[in-house]
Design a protein around this motif. Structure first.
Motif, PDB file in Angstrom:
ATOM      1  N   TYR A 122       0.810  -1.222   0.000  1.00 13.27           N
ATOM      2  CA  TYR A 122       0.000   0.000   0.000  1.00 13.27           C
ATOM      3  C   TYR A 122       0.845   1.276   0.000  1.00 13.27           C
ATOM      4  N   PRO A 123       1.835   1.407   0.891  1.00 11.15           N
ATOM      5  CA  PRO A 123       2.674   2.622   0.802  1.00 11.15           C
ATOM      6  C   PRO A 123       3.474   2.680  -0.493  1.00 11.15           C
ATOM      7  N   ALA A 126       1.239   4.059  -3.082  1.00  8.59           N
ATOM      8  CA  ALA A 126       1.033   5.493  -2.863  1.00  8.59           C
ATOM      9  C   ALA A 126       2.224   6.309  -3.355  1.00  8.59           C
ATOM     10  N   GLU A 306      -9.091  -0.024  -0.559  1.00  7.24           N
ATOM     11  CA  GLU A 306      -8.995   0.626  -1.867  1.00  7.24           C
ATOM     12  C   GLU A 306     -10.129   1.620  -2.100  1.00  7.24           C
ATOM     13  N   ASN A 309      -9.364   5.595  -0.548  1.00  3.81           N
ATOM     14  CA  ASN A 309      -8.348   6.524  -1.049  1.00  3.81           C
ATOM     15  C   ASN A 309      -7.166   6.650  -0.079  1.00  3.81           C
ATOM     16  N   GLU A 310      -6.767   7.906   0.271  1.00  4.34           N
ATOM     17  CA  GLU A 310      -5.566   8.101   1.085  1.00  4.34           C
ATOM     18  C   GLU A 310      -5.693   7.474   2.469  1.00  4.34           C
ATOM     19  N   SER A 311      -6.832   7.638   3.097  1.00  2.67           N
ATOM     20  CA  SER A 311      -7.001   7.072   4.439  1.00  2.67           C
ATOM     21  C   SER A 311      -6.915   5.555   4.407  1.00  2.67           C
ATOM     22  N   THR A 313      -4.834   3.823   2.663  1.00  2.00           N
ATOM     23  CA  THR A 313      -3.420   3.437   2.701  1.00  2.00           C
ATOM     24  C   THR A 313      -2.921   3.334   4.138  1.00  2.00           C
TER      25      THR A 313
END
Length: 448
Positions: A122-123, A126, A306, A309-311, A313
């Motif tokens: 995940y990171p 990103a 998924e 979004n950002e949260s 990750t």
């Protein structure tokens, strides 16, 4: 006691290590959905009762045998044996226990490696490394082998450090980190839409199922397996307990921590599943039951992350970090079973013993990876459904029937403030002799 064997330096260190051994992936990915599918709070209630009617007495059998012998499983069963036949059978049980712990770790390392892969994916995604991220989350031989090797290396490094400077030191760091992460994740997920539905499924009891035979048997199995019983890990950890400690209290504290974390996991997993359902993710199988285990962890929850979004990750990183810690605290106890034997039997140093045991188990694990369809399910069935209950049964027989009652009571009574036999000391030997073997035999027969 051999200085090379080591000893836990503190009560807190032992509790964290032993609870870490017991708290594995099954507590987090299996217990909550099993509870939801078996009457919710009704299952949790029966599980809590059986945890202390079955799991705690069997845990005490392992801890007491281990502390009495201050040695591995073979040495412990030999020490309480009264004749050559009993020692011979005890040696066989000990060998099977070492092999079973190694066999469980050989498949556990594969699944645990997947946790590391998903946690890193995940990171990386990103940061734009989408190809690497996809590779880490896609089933394949090279990916499975690499992640398994990394996980086994981590396990070996901890065990090679010794009891106090390796197992205890890291358990005192990892377990509090895992508990804090679990609490924070649960608190966050409970604020999301749909979480209340999952919480209701978990906490509202289906009273009609509370006396169900199916529920009782499932809770019985969950209680036995949740404490990592039957493979000698608790016996080995018991052998590192100081003679100054009060065993019944220690055992109760370990059981409470393990059960508490299993129950706490329900406040994360089930609300998260219903949050996923709120976002259009399928959480039920064709039969109408909740998806669980690997499908839950590697399909349902990633779909949830998924969609965020950002949260998502950050949530995914925290969740798979949590799962990786749970996996590691269990794996170090499983590796310690063969390592302790090699140290005591051949007088090896811990680094050498840890390297050799890790190499053998890694080769076993690699064979499973390369023959996944044929071996993975078979190894799980043989080691957990059959061998583990049989070993638990044998350990209860040795604690209840073979070990002389006066010697057993002397071991239990160490550091008893009153100096007299407590209620626990009066009923536990008989309970371990008759009730525990009977319950374990029922678990085994049901699995057949």
């Amino acid at each position: 006691m051999s200085a090379q064997r080591g000893e836990f330096g503190s009560r807190f260190g032992f509790i964290m290590a032993a609870a870490g051994s017991a708290v594995g992936l099954g507590n987090i990915w299996g217990f909550p959905t099993q509870a939801a599918s078996n009457g919710g709070a009704a299952f949790v209630l029966v599980y809590l009762v059986l945890a202390f009617l079955l799991a705690y007495p069997v845990l005490m059998a392992e801890l007491t045998l281990g502390r009495h012998a201050h040695g591995n499983m073979i040495a412990a069963l030999a020490k309480v044996s009264r004749n050559g036949t009993q020692r011979g059978i005890g040696t066989l049980v000990g060998i099977v226990g070492i092999f079973t712990a190694s066999l469980i770790l050989s498949f556990y390392a594969i699944v645990s490696g997947w946790m590391l892969g998903f946690g890193a994916a995940y990171p990386l995604a990103a940061m734009g490394a989408s190809d690497t991220s996809t590779w880490l989350t896609t089933f394949g031989e090279s990916r499975n082998l690499l992640l398994m090797l990394i996980f086994m290396a981590l396990t070996m490094v901890v065990v090679a450090g010794g009891v106090e400077k390796g197992i205890e030191r890291w358990s005192k760091r990892l377990m509090p980190a895992m508990i804090v992460t679990l609490v924070l994740l649960s608190g966050y997920v409970l604020t999301l839409d749909g979480a209340s539905k999952g919480l209701a499924v978990y906490l509202i009891p289906d009273v009609s199922k509370i006396l169900s035979t199916e529920l009782v048997f499932n809770a019985m199995g969950a209680a036995f397996f949740s404490l990592s019983l039957g493979v000698g890990t608790m016996l080995i950890y018991g052998s590192y307990i100081s003679d100054e400690e009060h065993l019944p209290t220690l055992g109760a504290q370990v059981a409470l921590v393990d059960v508490g974390i299993a129950v706490l996991a329900g406040f994360l997993i089930l609300p998260a599943m219903y949050v996923a359902a709120e976002r259009g993710v399928m959480i039920f199988n064709d039969a109408g039951g909740l998806l669980s285990e690997d499908t839950l962890i590697f399909t349902v929850l990633p779909a949830l992350f998924e969609s965020m979004n950002e949260s998502g990750t950050f949530l995914a990183l925290a969740f798979f970090g949590l799962m990786s810690i749970a996996a590691l605290t269990s794996s170090i106890s499983m590796l310690e079973v063969p390592v302790s034997f090699l140290v005591e039997r051949f007088n090896w140093g811990r680094t050498q013993a840890a390297f050799v045991a890790t190499l053998i188990i890694t080769l076993m694990s690699a064979a499973i990876v390369l023959n996944f369809d044929d071996l993975f399910g078979l190894v799980i069935t043989v080691s957990t459904r059959f061998s583990q209950p049989l070993l638990g049964f044998a350990l209860c027989i040795y604690a209840g029937w073979v070990w002389r009652r006066d010697s057993l009571l002397t071991e239990l009574a160490q550091n008893e403030a009153s100096g007299e036999l407590t209620l626990f000391m009066k009923w536990w030997p008989l309970y371990a002799r008759f009730v525990c073997p009977a319950i374990i035999a029922l678990i085994l027969l049901r699995s057949l």
